[in-house]
Design a protein around this motif. Structure first.
Motif, short mmCIF file in Angstrom:
data_model
loop_
_atom_site.label_atom_id
_atom_site.label_comp_id
_atom_site.label_asym_id
_atom_site.label_seq_id
_atom_site.Cartn_x
_atom_site.Cartn_y
_atom_site.Cartn_z
N ALA A 429 -122.98 -74.24 -20.82
CA ALA A 429 -122.27 -73.16 -21.52
C ALA A 429 -120.78 -73.45 -21.64
N THR A 430 -120.16 -73.96 -20.57
CA THR A 430 -118.72 -74.23 -20.63
C THR A 430 -118.40 -75.41 -21.53
N ALA A 431 -119.27 -76.42 -21.53
CA ALA A 431 -119.05 -77.57 -22.43
C ALA A 431 -119.14 -77.12 -23.88
N CYS A 432 -120.14 -76.28 -24.18
CA CYS A 432 -120.30 -75.80 -25.55
C CYS A 432 -119.15 -74.87 -25.93
N ALA A 433 -118.73 -74.04 -24.98
CA ALA A 433 -117.58 -73.17 -25.25
C ALA A 433 -116.33 -74.00 -25.51
N GLY A 434 -116.26 -75.20 -24.90
CA GLY A 434 -115.14 -76.10 -25.16
C GLY A 434 -115.06 -76.51 -26.62
N ILE A 435 -116.22 -76.65 -27.29
CA ILE A 435 -116.22 -76.95 -28.73
C ILE A 435 -115.54 -75.82 -29.49
N ILE A 436 -115.86 -74.60 -29.12
CA ILE A 436 -115.28 -73.43 -29.79
C ILE A 436 -113.76 -73.38 -29.57
N ILE A 437 -113.34 -73.60 -28.33
CA ILE A 437 -111.91 -73.60 -28.02
C ILE A 437 -111.21 -74.73 -28.77
N GLY A 438 -111.85 -75.89 -28.82
CA GLY A 438 -111.24 -77.01 -29.53
C GLY A 438 -110.98 -76.70 -30.99
N VAL A 439 -111.94 -76.05 -31.64
CA VAL A 439 -111.76 -75.67 -33.04
C VAL A 439 -110.63 -74.65 -33.16
N VAL A 440 -110.57 -73.72 -32.23
CA VAL A 440 -109.52 -72.69 -32.27
C VAL A 440 -108.14 -73.32 -32.12
N PRO A 480 -124.25 -66.44 -22.16
CA PRO A 480 -124.01 -66.25 -20.73
C PRO A 480 -122.56 -65.94 -20.41
N THR A 481 -122.32 -65.42 -19.22
CA THR A 481 -121.03 -64.85 -18.84
C THR A 481 -119.86 -65.77 -19.08
N THR A 482 -119.94 -67.01 -18.59
CA THR A 482 -118.78 -67.89 -18.68
C THR A 482 -118.42 -68.18 -20.13
N ALA A 483 -119.41 -68.57 -20.94
CA ALA A 483 -119.15 -68.83 -22.35
C ALA A 483 -118.73 -67.55 -23.06
N ASN A 484 -119.34 -66.45 -22.66
CA ASN A 484 -119.03 -65.14 -23.21
C ASN A 484 -117.53 -64.85 -23.10
N MET A 508 -109.12 -58.57 -19.93
CA MET A 508 -110.15 -57.78 -19.25
C MET A 508 -110.89 -56.90 -20.25
N PHE A 509 -110.20 -56.40 -21.27
CA PHE A 509 -110.82 -55.56 -22.30
C PHE A 509 -111.89 -56.36 -23.04
N ALA A 510 -111.52 -57.56 -23.51
CA ALA A 510 -112.49 -58.40 -24.23
C ALA A 510 -113.63 -58.81 -23.32
N PHE A 511 -113.32 -59.12 -22.07
CA PHE A 511 -114.35 -59.53 -21.11
C PHE A 511 -115.35 -58.41 -20.86
N TYR A 512 -114.87 -57.18 -20.65
CA TYR A 512 -115.76 -56.05 -20.37
C TYR A 512 -116.79 -55.87 -21.48
N PHE A 513 -116.32 -55.86 -22.71
CA PHE A 513 -117.25 -55.59 -23.81
C PHE A 513 -118.15 -56.78 -24.10
N GLY A 514 -117.69 -57.99 -23.80
CA GLY A 514 -118.58 -59.13 -23.90
C GLY A 514 -119.73 -59.03 -22.91
N ILE A 515 -119.44 -58.55 -21.70
CA ILE A 515 -120.46 -58.39 -20.67
C ILE A 515 -121.41 -57.25 -21.02
N ILE A 516 -120.87 -56.13 -21.50
CA ILE A 516 -121.69 -54.96 -21.80
C ILE A 516 -122.65 -55.23 -22.96
N ALA A 517 -122.42 -56.32 -23.69
CA ALA A 517 -123.39 -56.71 -24.73
C ALA A 517 -124.77 -56.94 -24.14
N ASP A 518 -124.84 -57.26 -22.83
CA ASP A 518 -126.14 -57.48 -22.18
C ASP A 518 -127.00 -56.23 -22.12
#
Length: 650
Positions: A429-440, A480-484, A508-518
Motif C-alpha cells: 500500500a505504501t509503495a503504491c501510495a508513493g506513485i500517487i505522491i510522486g505524480v502530485v 487500507p489505512t496507510t495508503a488512505n 486529521m480532518f482528511a484522515f478521519y473521513f478517509g477512515i470513516i469510509a470503511d
C-alpha cells in the motif's frame, strides 16, 4: 485456576477466515507446506531480523534501507499471493517464483548501483529506465494482489494524469511528463515509490506490526475480550458495549478495521444476536467500533507515523492531540448502542456468565505492561522506532512472568515470521501510495486540487470542509489505512491549509473521513465484513454503521472550528473542559435523534429538535451553545411529558 475465556462464536457456524478473505485481500495468501513453507519462513525471519538490526545499530541510507525493505516485500508478496485466484494455494506457481526473483532484484539494483546512481545525479541510462519501469509495474502488481483494485485504479488514473497533462482542460492542466522522466522521478528519487510512506514503513511501522504479532502470541486479543466482558457485559445491551470496548482496546495495536471486525466480531456479533439485536445492527456495532480503532492512539493504524513525517509535528504530540477526538468518537458509538438497547429493552448477560475482573487481572493483567510501556516511551520523547523495539523485548519478557501466557522459543521465531507476513499489506500500500505522491509532486496536483475545492466553495470554510469531506470519503473507499491517509492528506488536506486551518487539524480532518469510509455506504468494507459474520444485509448494515458513527462525522468539524480539541492554542483547562462538555452533550443529542430514542421514542419534530440542538452545541460559540441548550431543554421536557402520559395511561 484461570477462568475459561468466553467463546460465543464456537457454536455460531462462522468461518472467520472466509469472511476475512472476502473483505481483506491481506488474508488471501497461500498455505504452503514442506520446502516451500520453510523457504517462506526463512525469508520472512531474515526480513524481520534485518529490520531489528537496523533498529538497534542504526538505519541505513534512505534509498538503501527502503530498497532492501521493498525487495523483501516484493519477494514475499509474489511467493505468497498467486497472480490468479485459480492457481493452487498449496504450491508456488513457476511464474510467481520467477516474479518473486525479479521483484527482489529490481529494488536491489539501486543498492548495487547506488554510488553510480548518485554520481549520475538524475541522468537515466537505458538500463535504469527499464529497471525503473519494471519497478513501477511490480508495485502495481503487488498492490493488486495484496490490497485490491481500488488503490490500483487510483494510481493508474494518476499516472495517466501525469502523462496527459497538456491535454487536460481547466485548472488541472500541467505541462506533462514523458515516460522516462516519470519513471526516473517515481523510482530513482525519494519523491515517489521510495518516498516518505515506504520510508516510514521500513522503520517505524514494521516494528509496530512486529510488536503486534508478539502481543497476539501472548493472547492479548482474548484478554481484551474477557476484560471488556467483565467491565460491561452485565450492562443493558452488554455484548454490544463489549464490542465497542474490546474493539477500542484492540485498535490500540491493530491497523486493519476488517481484521479487527473478524477478530472480535466472531465473538461479539453472535452474542448480540442471541440477546435480540437485529443482525444488521449487530454487524454495524462491531464494524463501527473496529473502524474507530484506527483513530485511537498510540498507533492509529500506522497513520500517526506518516502524519508525523508529513507535517513535521512530533509523534508524541500527534497521539496526545488525537486522544480526545478518539474518545469522543467511542463515546458516540457507546451512546448509540446504549440508546438502541434501551429502546429495544435488551438486557445484559447474567453476572454468573461473566469472568471476574479480579481474576482476569491477576492471571493476565501483566499483558498490559507492554502497552503502558510503549505509551510512556513515546510520550517521554523516545523515537517511535526505539519505543517499538523496547516494547517488543518487553512483551516477550512480561509474557514469561506467568505460565499461562509464556511463549516458547518456537513462538519467538514464529513471531518474526508472522510480523513480516503482516507487514506485506502495508508495504504494498505504501509503495503504491508513493506513485500517487510522486505524480502530485511532479505535477503540483495537490495545490491545484486545493485551489479547485476552495473555488468551488467560494472561499467559505464550511463548504470547503464539506467538499474536503466528500473527497476524503471517496478516496478512502476500499483503500487500507496507510495508503488512505497518504492519498487524502496529499489531495484533500491542501485545500484546508490554504484557508489557514492549522496543519494538524487539516491532516486529521482528511484522515478521519478517509477512515470513516470503511463504514460509509456504498463501499463500506468493515460494515460488509460485519454483515458477513452476522448473516445480514450488507447495505443495511452499512447504513446502521454510518448512523452509529455519527460522532465521527461531527468531531472533525469541531476540531477545525475549535482546534483546542486537538490541544492547539489552548488557553487554560477551563476552555478544554467546556469544549468537551458541550461536545459530549451534543453527541448524545445527535445520537438520540438518529436512533429516535432518548428516554422514550421520539416523533419527527422531537428528532429535529434534538438534532438541531446537538449540532449547535458542538459548534463553538457562546450563542450557539445557549440556543442549543435551550432546544435540548425543550426536547427533554417534551420527552418527560410523553413518558408521564404513558405512565398515567397504563
Amino acid at each position: 485456576m484461570p477462568e475459561k475465556p468466553l467463546n460465543a462464536a464456537a457454536d455460531a457456524d462462522i468461518n472467520a477466515e472466509e469472511i476475512l478473505r472476502k473483505f481483506d485481500k491481506e488474508s488471501d495468501y497461500r498455505k504452503l507446506k514442506g520446502f516451500a513453507a520453510k523457504l517462506i519462513a526463512a525469508i520472512a525471519i531474515t526480513f524481520s531480523l534485518f529490520q531489528l538490526y537496523t533498529a538497534v545499530f542504526g538505519v541505513l541510507d534512505a534509498m538503501i534501507q527502503r530498497s532492501i525493505h521493498l525487495a523483501f516485500g516484493f519477494c514475499l508478496i509474489f511467493l505468497l499471493y498467486p497472480a490468479k485466484k485459480s492457481w493452487p494455494r498449496d504450491s508456488i506457481h513457476p511464474i510467481d517464483f520467477l516474479t518473486a526473483v525479479i521483484g527482489a532484484a529490481v529494488p536491489l539494483y539501486i543498492v548495487i548501483n547506488y554510488q553510480s546512481l548518485v554520481l549520475r545525479a538524475g541522468t537515466v541510462t537505458t538500463m535504469d529506465y527499464l529497471v525503473g519501469l519494471a519497478g513501477v509495474l511490480l508495485v502495481l502488481e503487488a498492490a493488486r494482489r495484496v490490497v485490491g483494485l481500488p488503490i490500483i485504479t487510483i494510481a493508474v488514473i494518476f499516472l495517466l494524469y501525469a502523462l496527459a497533462g497538456p491535454y487536460i482542460p481547466g485548472q488541472l492542466a500541467h505541462r506533462g511528463a514523458d515516460l522516462p522522466t516519470l519513471v526516473q522521478h517515481l523510482f530513482f528519487t525519494t519523491e515517489g515509490i521510495f518516498g516518505i510512506p515506504i520510508g516510514v514503513s521500513s522503520t517505524f511501522i514494521f516494528l509496530f506490526i512486529l510488536f503486534g504479532s508478539y502481543l497476539e502470541k501472548t493472547g492479548m486479543g482474548q484478554f481484551f475480550i474477557d476484560l471488556a466482558n467483565a467491565i460491561a457485559g452485565w450492562a443493558s445491551g452488554g455484548p454490544a458495549k463489549v464490542a465497542v470496548l474490546s474493539s477500542g482496546l484492540m485498535g490500540t495495536v491493530s491497523g486493519s478495521s476488517v481484521a479487527n471486525v473478524v477478530g472480535t466480531g466472531s465473538f461479539t456479533i453472535p452474542m448480540m444476536k442471541s440477546l435480540g439485536y437485529k443482525p444488521e445492527f449487530a454487524g454495524a456495532v462491531e464494524a463501527t467500533a473496529s473502524t474507530g480503532g484506527q483513530l485511537m492512539p498510540p498507533i492509529m493504524g500506522a497513520a500517526a507515523f506518516l502524519m508525523a513525517e508529513f507535517t513535521q509535528i512530533p509523534y508524541n504530540k500527534i497521539i496526545i492531540s488525537a486522544a480526545i477526538p478518539a474518545l469522543l468518537y467511542y463515546f458516540g458509538v457507546w451512546t448509540g448502542v446504549h440508546l438502541e438497547a434501551r429502546r429495544l429493552g435488551l438486557r445484559g448477560l447474567n453476572k454468573d456468565e461473566l469472568p471476574k475482573i479480579k481474576n482476569i487481572l491477576m492471571e493476565r493483567g501483566h499483558l498490559m505492561f507492554p502497552l503502558v510501556a510503549i505509551v510512556y516511551l513515546l510520550v517521554t520523547g523516545y523515537t517511535p522506532m526505539k519505543a517499538a523495539l523496547y516494547a517488543i523485548v518487553f512483551s516477550i519478557v512480561t509474557a514469561m512472568l506467568r505460565k499461562n501466557t509464556r511463549i516458547s522459543a518456537a513462538d519467538i521465531v514464529s513471531g518474526l515470521e508472522q510480523g513480516a507476513r503482516n507487514a506485506l499489506g502495508v508495504i504494498a500500500a505504501t509503495a503504491c501510495a508513493g506513485i500517487i505522491i510522486g505524480v502530485v509532486t511532479l505535477t503540483g496536483l495537490g495545490l491545484k486540487m486545493g485551489t479547485s475545492l476552495i473555488s468551488l466553495a467560494g472561499g467559505n470554510l464550511f463548504l470547503t470542509l464539506f467538499f474536503t469531506m466528500l473527497t476524503s470519503l471517496i478516496l478512502g473507499m476500499g483503500v487500507p489505512t496507510t495508503a488512505n491517509y497518504v492519498i487524502t492528506s496529499t489531495i484533500a488536506a491542501p485545500a484546508l491549509l490554504m484557508i489557514n486551518v492549522p496543519t494538524l487539524a487539516a491532516h486529521m480532518f482528511a484522515f478521519y473521513f478517509g477512515i470513516i469510509a470503511d463504514v460509509t455506504p456504498p463501499v463500506a468494507l468493515a460494515a460488509f465484513a460485519g454483515a458477513g459474520i452476522a448473516k445480514a444485509n450488507p447495505l443495511k448494515t452499512g447504513f446502521n454503521a454510518a448512523k452509529l458513527a455519527i460522532a465521527a462525522f461531527l468531531v472533525p468539524y469541531i476540531f477545525v472550528y475549535n482546534p483546542s480539541l486537538l490541544l492547539i492554542n489552548v488557553h487554560g483547562f477551563e476552555q478544554i473542559f467546556l469544549i468537551i462538555a458541550t461536545s459530549l452533550i451534543g453527541i448524545i443529542a445527535v445520537s438520540s435523534a438518529v436512533s429516535g430514542y432518548l428516554i422514550t421514542n421520539q416523533s419527527v419534530i422531537e428528532r429535529l429538535i434534538f438534532f438541531s440542538g446537538g449540532i449547535l452545541l458542538v459548534t463553538p460559540g457562546l450563542r450557539t451553545d445557549l440556543v442549543g441548550a435551550a432546544l435540548l431543554g425543550l426536547g427533554y421536557l417534551i420527552q418527560r411529558g410523553k413518558l408521564k402520559n404513558k405512565a398515567l395511561a397504563a
